[in-house]
Write a protein that holds these residues in place. Structure first.
Motif, PDB file in Angstrom:
ATOM      1  N   THR A   1       0.673  -1.127   0.115  1.00  0.00           N
ATOM      2  CA  THR A   1      -0.062   0.085  -0.129  1.00  0.00           C
ATOM      3  C   THR A   1       0.860   1.099  -0.134  1.00  0.00           C
ATOM      4  O   THR A   1       0.684   2.419  -0.706  1.00  0.00           O
ATOM      5  N   LYS A   2       1.823   1.176   1.014  1.00  0.00           N
ATOM      6  CA  LYS A   2       2.809   2.305   0.929  1.00  0.00           C
ATOM      7  C   LYS A   2       3.689   2.508  -0.329  1.00  0.00           C
ATOM      8  O   LYS A   2       3.920   3.754  -0.685  1.00  0.00           O
ATOM      9  N   ALA A   3       3.838   1.501  -1.023  1.00  0.00           N
ATOM     10  CA  ALA A   3       4.385   1.704  -2.187  1.00  0.00           C
ATOM     11  C   ALA A   3       3.624   1.984  -3.296  1.00  0.00           C
ATOM     12  O   ALA A   3       4.159   2.841  -4.198  1.00  0.00           O
ATOM     13  N   GLU A   4       2.762   1.594  -3.270  1.00  0.00           N
ATOM     14  CA  GLU A   4       1.566   2.097  -4.212  1.00  0.00           C
ATOM     15  C   GLU A   4       1.252   3.542  -4.062  1.00  0.00           C
ATOM     16  O   GLU A   4       1.217   4.446  -5.059  1.00  0.00           O
ATOM     17  N   LEU A   5       0.902   4.010  -2.772  1.00  0.00           N
ATOM     18  CA  LEU A   5       1.103   5.573  -2.536  1.00  0.00           C
ATOM     19  C   LEU A   5       2.306   6.246  -2.956  1.00  0.00           C
ATOM     20  O   LEU A   5       2.037   7.163  -3.512  1.00  0.00           O
ATOM     21  N   LEU A   6       3.196   5.767  -2.738  1.00  0.00           N
ATOM     22  CA  LEU A   6       4.614   6.234  -3.076  1.00  0.00           C
ATOM     23  C   LEU A   6       4.766   6.326  -4.653  1.00  0.00           C
ATOM     24  O   LEU A   6       5.176   7.356  -5.183  1.00  0.00           O
ATOM     25  N   LEU A   7       4.424   5.282  -5.115  1.00  0.00           N
ATOM     26  CA  LEU A   7       4.427   5.211  -6.619  1.00  0.00           C
ATOM     27  C   LEU A   7       3.447   6.139  -7.430  1.00  0.00           C
ATOM     28  O   LEU A   7       3.776   6.843  -8.138  1.00  0.00           O
ATOM     29  N   LYS A   8       2.403   6.189  -6.684  1.00  0.00           N
ATOM     30  CA  LYS A   8       1.108   7.018  -7.205  1.00  0.00           C
ATOM     31  C   LYS A   8       1.503   8.409  -7.092  1.00  0.00           C
ATOM     32  O   LYS A   8       1.735   9.661  -7.957  1.00  0.00           O
ATOM     33  N   GLU A   9       2.384   8.737  -5.737  1.00  0.00           N
ATOM     34  CA  GLU A   9       2.745  10.378  -5.567  1.00  0.00           C
ATOM     35  C   GLU A   9       4.004  10.394  -6.516  1.00  0.00           C
ATOM     36  O   GLU A   9       3.889  11.622  -7.172  1.00  0.00           O
ATOM     37  N   LEU A  10       4.844   9.528  -6.901  1.00  0.00           N
ATOM     38  CA  LEU A  10       6.058   9.727  -7.552  1.00  0.00           C
ATOM     39  C   LEU A  10       5.538   9.800  -9.270  1.00  0.00           C
ATOM     40  O   LEU A  10       5.987  10.884  -9.978  1.00  0.00           O
ATOM     41  N   LYS A  11       4.533   9.101  -9.642  1.00  0.00           N
ATOM     42  CA  LYS A  11       3.918   9.480 -10.986  1.00  0.00           C
ATOM     43  C   LYS A  11       3.049  10.716 -11.069  1.00  0.00           C
ATOM     44  O   LYS A  11       3.542  11.452 -12.107  1.00  0.00           O
ATOM     45  N   GLU A  12       2.423  11.186  -9.799  1.00  0.00           N
ATOM     46  CA  GLU A  12       1.889  12.404  -9.896  1.00  0.00           C
ATOM     47  C   GLU A  12       2.963  13.734  -9.945  1.00  0.00           C
ATOM     48  O   GLU A  12       2.742  14.658 -10.866  1.00  0.00           O
ATOM     49  N   ARG A  13       4.140  13.276  -9.214  1.00  0.00           N
ATOM     50  CA  ARG A  13       5.165  14.114  -9.294  1.00  0.00           C
ATOM     51  C   ARG A  13       5.822  14.532 -10.667  1.00  0.00           C
ATOM     52  O   ARG A  13       6.078  15.217 -11.079  1.00  0.00           O
ATOM     53  N   GLU A  14       6.094  13.182 -11.113  1.00  0.00           N
ATOM     54  CA  GLU A  14       6.649  13.195 -12.505  1.00  0.00           C
ATOM     55  C   GLU A  14       5.799  13.837 -13.573  1.00  0.00           C
ATOM     56  O   GLU A  14       6.333  14.162 -14.376  1.00  0.00           O
ATOM     57  N   THR A  15       4.487  13.273 -13.636  1.00  0.00           N
ATOM     58  CA  THR A  15       3.412  14.001 -14.289  1.00  0.00           C
ATOM     59  C   THR A  15       3.584  15.429 -14.328  1.00  0.00           C
ATOM     60  O   THR A  15       3.691  16.164 -15.239  1.00  0.00           O
ATOM     61  N   ASN A  16       3.566  16.126 -13.102  1.00  0.00           N
ATOM     62  CA  ASN A  16       3.754  17.465 -12.900  1.00  0.00           C
ATOM     63  C   ASN A  16       5.034  18.096 -13.517  1.00  0.00           C
ATOM     64  O   ASN A  16       4.905  19.096 -13.879  1.00  0.00           O
ATOM     65  N   ARG A  17       5.908  17.252 -13.087  1.00  0.00           N
ATOM     66  CA  ARG A  17       7.355  17.915 -13.500  1.00  0.00           C
ATOM     67  C   ARG A  17       7.523  17.925 -15.043  1.00  0.00           C
ATOM     68  O   ARG A  17       7.887  18.748 -15.581  1.00  0.00           O
ATOM     69  N   ARG A  18       6.847  16.601 -15.462  1.00  0.00           N
ATOM     70  CA  ARG A  18       6.856  16.612 -17.051  1.00  0.00           C
ATOM     71  C   ARG A  18       6.051  17.698 -17.706  1.00  0.00           C
ATOM     72  O   ARG A  18       6.485  18.254 -18.601  1.00  0.00           O
ATOM     73  N   ASP A  19       4.897  18.084 -16.840  1.00  0.00           N
ATOM     74  CA  ASP A  19       4.205  19.408 -17.519  1.00  0.00           C
ATOM     75  C   ASP A  19       5.119  20.486 -17.447  1.00  0.00           C
ATOM     76  O   ASP A  19       5.008  21.450 -18.432  1.00  0.00           O
ATOM     77  N   GLU A  20       5.652  20.637 -16.136  1.00  0.00           N
ATOM     78  CA  GLU A  20       6.296  21.592 -16.006  1.00  0.00           C
ATOM     79  C   GLU A  20       7.631  21.747 -16.979  1.00  0.00           C
ATOM     80  O   GLU A  20       7.904  22.879 -17.682  1.00  0.00           O
ATOM     81  N   ASP A  21       8.267  20.650 -17.237  1.00  0.00           N
ATOM     82  CA  ASP A  21       9.279  20.835 -18.198  1.00  0.00           C
ATOM     83  C   ASP A  21       8.907  21.106 -19.788  1.00  0.00           C
ATOM     84  O   ASP A  21       9.513  21.896 -20.297  1.00  0.00           O
ATOM     85  N   VAL A  22       7.440  20.466 -20.042  1.00  0.00           N
ATOM     86  CA  VAL A  22       7.154  20.862 -21.275  1.00  0.00           C
ATOM     87  C   VAL A  22       6.675  22.364 -21.412  1.00  0.00           C
ATOM     88  O   VAL A  22       6.963  23.066 -22.603  1.00  0.00           O
ATOM     89  N   ALA A  23       6.204  22.891 -20.259  1.00  0.00           N
ATOM     90  CA  ALA A  23       5.841  24.393 -20.459  1.00  0.00           C
ATOM     91  C   ALA A  23       7.290  25.078 -20.463  1.00  0.00           C
ATOM     92  O   ALA A  23       7.170  26.082 -21.181  1.00  0.00           O
ATOM     93  N   LEU A  24       8.206  24.758 -19.443  1.00  0.00           N
ATOM     94  CA  LEU A  24       9.258  25.355 -19.538  1.00  0.00           C
ATOM     95  C   LEU A  24      10.018  25.062 -21.063  1.00  0.00           C
ATOM     96  O   LEU A  24      10.460  26.293 -21.539  1.00  0.00           O
ATOM     97  N   PHE A  25       9.872  24.158 -21.514  1.00  0.00           N
ATOM     98  CA  PHE A  25      10.682  23.826 -22.919  1.00  0.00           C
ATOM     99  C   PHE A  25       9.869  24.765 -24.011  1.00  0.00           C
ATOM    100  O   PHE A  25      10.537  25.496 -24.775  1.00  0.00           O
ATOM    101  N   GLU A  26       8.476  24.872 -23.663  1.00  0.00           N
ATOM    102  CA  GLU A  26       7.841  25.707 -24.710  1.00  0.00           C
ATOM    103  C   GLU A  26       8.307  27.276 -24.509  1.00  0.00           C
ATOM    104  O   GLU A  26       8.395  28.093 -25.373  1.00  0.00           O
ATOM    105  N   SER A  27       8.277  27.531 -23.071  1.00  0.00           N
ATOM    106  CA  SER A  27       8.550  28.928 -22.995  1.00  0.00           C
ATOM    107  C   SER A  27      10.325  29.296 -23.414  1.00  0.00           C
ATOM    108  O   SER A  27      10.262  30.001 -23.919  1.00  0.00           O
ATOM    109  N   ASP A  28      11.036  28.204 -23.216  1.00  0.00           N
ATOM    110  CA  ASP A  28      12.138  28.416 -23.589  1.00  0.00           C
ATOM    111  C   ASP A  28      12.267  28.620 -25.150  1.00  0.00           C
ATOM    112  O   ASP A  28      13.190  29.264 -25.988  1.00  0.00           O
TER     113      ASP A  28
END
Length: 360
Positions: free
Chosen positions: A40-67
């Motif tokens: 359960t903890k691993a799933e929560l951690l994985l979910k959190e990591l996926k969410e953070r990865e998704t957010n970071r990917r979105d931020e990277d895409v936005a930063l890439f588009e801005s750059d």
């Protein structure tokens, strides 16, 4: 007695087997619960990591588009600047070509004027020389004619005198000499008058020639001054063009360095952000590992208490010890000399994109 002892040992063995079975069941249940909790903890951690990865990917895409937009803007500015530089260079080149053409035209005009002046001077010199020769020839012819006329006049006078009636006292040689001298005087006076007029005409021509030479010298000085002024103007324009080229090159270098500094700053900021996110992930993983380690210590403490209890009751503890050792080995744990549960030091570190995993 022996049968009773064997029966008692059998009962004890059955109880121990029952306790061991119960312990195994409890251990399996506890392990299952721990596995479910870890899952359960691993799933929560994985979910959190996926969410953070998704957010970071979105931020990277936005930063890439801005750059990308910023780089496109900088590229457009550079292209516009290069177009302006090319236009300025083309204008300067056309201006320089015009100046060169004007200079060539001025030089050609100056050379043509010099050639015409030299031709006029040569023609004037030839005319003056021819005039002098003609005047000298005419003067010689005139002198010859005058001598002939003088001889003829003298002969005619002598003829007339010969046929004239004689004076009462007679025509003496003195009278003839006086008449000849009078005639000669009139001739010399006329010749002197003609020489005076010839001298005046020569002086007039000399004055005209001096005026012409003076005017020619003035024009030459004026042309030399104009040529010097034109050369100074060309030198000044050439210096201005060189300074403009240096200033343009300096501006280009400063612009390129500024753009490079901006790009380096953006890369440094992005690298710092990535390192900060990685450190955050590492700290979070360390916190999870610490929680797991606390749970492992609690389990080992519980197992040790059970072993001590069974040992006091006289029950066999080898299965429990084997289970605890397997658990310690599987979870990379050991019990030190002061009976404290510790984690083995890893031989190395494996760096992934987000979490550092330790291996034996």
């Amino acid at each position: 007695m022996r049968e009773n002892k064997m029966a008692f040992d059998l009962i004890i063995a059955q109880e121990q087997n029952s306790d061991a079975e119960q312990y195994r069941k409890n251990q399996m249940n506890e392990k299952q619960k721990n596995n479910e909790l870890k899952k359960t903890k691993a799933e929560l951690l994985l979910k959190e990591l996926k969410e953070r990865e998704t957010n970071r990917r979105d931020e990277d895409v936005a930063l890439f588009e801005s750059d990308k937009m910023e780089l496109q803007k900088i590229t457009d500015e550079i292209e516009e600047y290069q177009k302006n530089i090319k236009a300025e260079a083309r204008t300067a080149r056309e201006k320089l070509q015009k100046v060169i053409a004007d200079n060539q035209e001025s030089t050609s005009r100056y050379n043509e004027i010099r050639r015409v002046e030299e031709q006029e001077e040569a023609m004037m010199t030839a005319i003056v020389a021819e005039t002098k020769r003609t005047l000298a020839g005419m003067r010689r012819l005139k002198e010859i004619e005058l001598m002939k006329a003088k001889q003829l006049a003298l002969e005619a006078m002598r003829t007339k005198v010969a046929v004239w009636p004689k004076k009462e006292s007679g025509w003496t040689e003195t009278d003839m000499q006086n008449a000849v001298e009078t005639k000669e005087k009139r001739y010399q006076d006329g010749l002197a008058e003609k020489k005076e007029w010839a001298k005046k005409r020569t002086d007039y021509m000399d004055d005209g020639k001096r005026l012409w030479v003076k005017e020619t010298a003035r024009q030459q000085r004026q042309l030399a001054q104009d040529h010097e002024l034109e050369a100074k103007r060309l030198e000044r324009e050439k210096r201005l063009l060189i300074e403009f080229a240096k200033l343009r090159e300096k501006t280009q270098i400063e612009t390129i360095n500024q753009i490079r500094s901006q790009l380096d700053q953006q890369c440094n900021d992005k690298t710092a952000a990535v390192l900060a996110d990685r450190q955050t992930d590492i700290n979070h993983h360390k916190m999870i590992e610490q929680l797991w380690f606390e749970e492992d210590k609690e389990f080992v403490t519980y197992a040790r208490n059970i072993i001590e209890k069974k040992k006091l009751d006289g029950n066999p503890i080898k299965p429990l010890l084997k289970t605890v050792n397997d658990y310690l080995k599987k979870n990379n744990l050991y019990i030190d000399q002061v009976n404290k549960v510790s984690k083995k030091q890893p031989k190395g570190s494996i760096y992934t994109s987000r979490i550092i995993q330790h291996t034996d």
